[in-house]
Every structure is written in C-alpha cells, then in structure tokens.
Design an enzyme around this catalytic site. Structure first.
Site, PDB file in Angstrom:
ATOM      1  N   ASP A 105      34.243  54.523  43.400  1.00 53.06           N
ATOM      2  CA  ASP A 105      35.337  53.938  42.617  1.00 53.06           C
ATOM      3  C   ASP A 105      35.777  52.617  43.248  1.00 53.06           C
ATOM      4  O   ASP A 105      35.561  52.384  44.439  1.00 53.06           O
ATOM      5  CB  ASP A 105      36.541  54.890  42.598  1.00 53.06           C
ATOM      6  CG  ASP A 105      36.208  56.204  41.903  1.00 53.06           C
ATOM      7  OD1 ASP A 105      35.262  56.221  41.105  1.00 53.06           O
ATOM      8  OD2 ASP A 105      36.914  57.192  42.181  1.00 53.06           O
TER       9      ASP A 105
HETATM   10  N1  URA Z   1      34.646  60.907  44.261  1.00 51.82           N
HETATM   11  C1  URA Z   1      35.639  60.151  43.747  1.00 51.82           C
HETATM   12  O1  URA Z   1      36.604  60.649  43.206  1.00 51.82           O
HETATM   13  N2  URA Z   1      35.513  58.824  43.861  1.00 51.82           N
HETATM   14  C2  URA Z   1      34.488  58.204  44.494  1.00 51.82           C
HETATM   15  O2  URA Z   1      34.457  56.981  44.588  1.00 51.82           O
HETATM   16  C3  URA Z   1      33.469  59.018  45.013  1.00 51.82           C
HETATM   17  C4  URA Z   1      33.574  60.366  44.892  1.00 51.82           C
END
Ligand code: URA
Length: 233
Positions: A105
């Site tokens: 993310d």
């Molecule tokens: N899980 C999440 O919620 N975000 C990420 O970036 C990676 C794994």
C-alpha cells in the site's frame, strides 16, 4: 562487472543447446569483440564484451534484481500521474523493463523486490506457492491473546474464503510481527480490523528467505546478486 562463460551466454541467447553451441564454437562462428573464440569456457564480461554469432551481435536480456526499502508515500506501480512510484526510487538505474513484485500500500514501508524477471515474479506471487511474507505491525491498541489466536486461525475478512493460517509474534502490547502466505488486497490491515484493531504502521520485513537489509533507510535500495536470488527462488 558481470563475468560469465561464453558457452552459457550463447545458450542463454538461444543460439542452441550446449552441444550445438560447442559445435558452432568449434566451427569458428563465434566472435568476442574482434577475436574468433572456439573455447566455450572463456569468461566474457557481459557489461563490456560484444559477442557475435555469424557476424550478428547477440543480445541477451540481463535479469536484474533490486531490494528497495519502500518509503511511505510512493505507489507500487510503474507509472502514476500523481505520486512517485517505486521505480522513481531507483535513481540512476535504467528502469524501463523493471516492475515491482506485488504491491505494498502507499502508506506501507519495507521490502519490495523490483526486477525484470517475470518468471521469478510469477513464482513468488503464485497463490499455490505460499511464499511467506513477514510484516512488522504497530496497532492502535493492545492486542489480546484471543485476538492473536483469531488472527492466526483462518480469520474471515469478508472475502469468499477465510484467510490461510498466519503466525503472530507479539513484540509489545501494541506491536507484532505477522507472517502470512497470501497477498490479498490490504490483507494485514483487514486481518487486524476483523478483531477491532487498526494498523497504524506497517512494514514488510521479509519475503521468503530474503530479509530487508536494515541498513537501507526508507527510499534506499541495493542491487541483489545471484546468491540472494537463489534464496528466494
Ligand atoms: N497488507 C496490507 O494491508 N497492506 C500492505 O501493504 C501489505 C499487506
């Protein structure tokens, strides 16, 4: 400098099988720079030597691997109109054929593998391979033993299927490491949300057997060598 055997380079360039390559070398059809070379064990420098087969230059795609400590604020994409991408972090590299292996993310930090090796990426991302991904997580509150158990034990996060089992290691009342073997959308955040907790900081610390080099500050990267990749392949 990247040294490799001439016969291997010719095979990688699809000139022929190992035995065919041996024959072609013997017949004097291969040149390294200005010199005809008949011995396949000769080492060439793939960064500077030019190899010719029947007078035509051979180009072999070079597989490249980078470990990025992704900073928050950039997106795991190759192009974006509004934000910096993870490729923008690889300052000074030719990023034209590179892509990130999977997504973190925008606000997640940590280990992201960037490569042009499609086969490796496919294997690492395949749901069938169950490659372990470990994250360091800070939560907005205290995690109970019951919540740990729920998160570890096939928690339902509203998808078609519950999650696969996970491993949670409690570091402090509001800090954990979690290891998962899937890569669903916002998975870690949703797993904790399902027990009433919010992830306030998330960082990936390893993928398979390869761990983030902690000397890399967010936004820094390093090239990975063959030995590193063998650990993750
Ligand atoms: N899980 C999440 O919620 N975000 C990420 O970036 C990676 C794994």
């Amino acid at each position: 400098m990247s040294l490799t055997r001439l016969d291997k380079y010719l095979c990688d360039g699809n000139v022929g099988t190992r035995s065919k390559v041996k024959e072609l070398l013997k017949a004097g059809r291969v040149r390294v720079n200005d010199t005809v070379v008949k011995d396949g064990s000769v080492k060439i420098n793939t960064d500077s030597d030019k190899v010719y087969f029947d007078g035509r230059e051979l180009t072999v795609e070079k597989l490249r691997y980078f470990m990025l400590n992704k900073p928050a604020g950039c997106v795991s994409a190759t192009k974006d109109k509004l934000s910096d991408t993870v490729l923008d972090m690889l300052k000074g590299e030719d990023t034209r054929d590179l892509f990130p292996v999977g997504r973190l993310d925008k606000d997640t930090e940590g280990f992201l593998l960037i490569t042009n090796d499609g086969e490796l990426a496919h294997n690492l991302l395949s749901p069938k391979k169950h490659v372990e991904k470990k994250y360091y997580v800070r939560l907005n509150g205290q995690i109970s033993e019951e919540a740990v158990r729920k998160v570890e034990d096939c928690i339902d996060i509203g998808d078609d299927k519950p999650c696969l089992p996970a491993k949670v290691e409690v570091l402090k009342e509001d800090e954990v490491n979690i290891t998962i073997t899937e890569g669903r959308y916002h998975q870690v955040k949703r797993m904790f949300q399902a027990v009433g907790l919010e992830v306030i900081y998330l960082k990936r610390i390893s993928m398979g057997k390869l761990s983030l080099d902690e000397t890399l500050a967010p936004g820094e990267y390093k090239k990975l060598g063959k030995e590193d990749i063998e650990q993750i392949r």
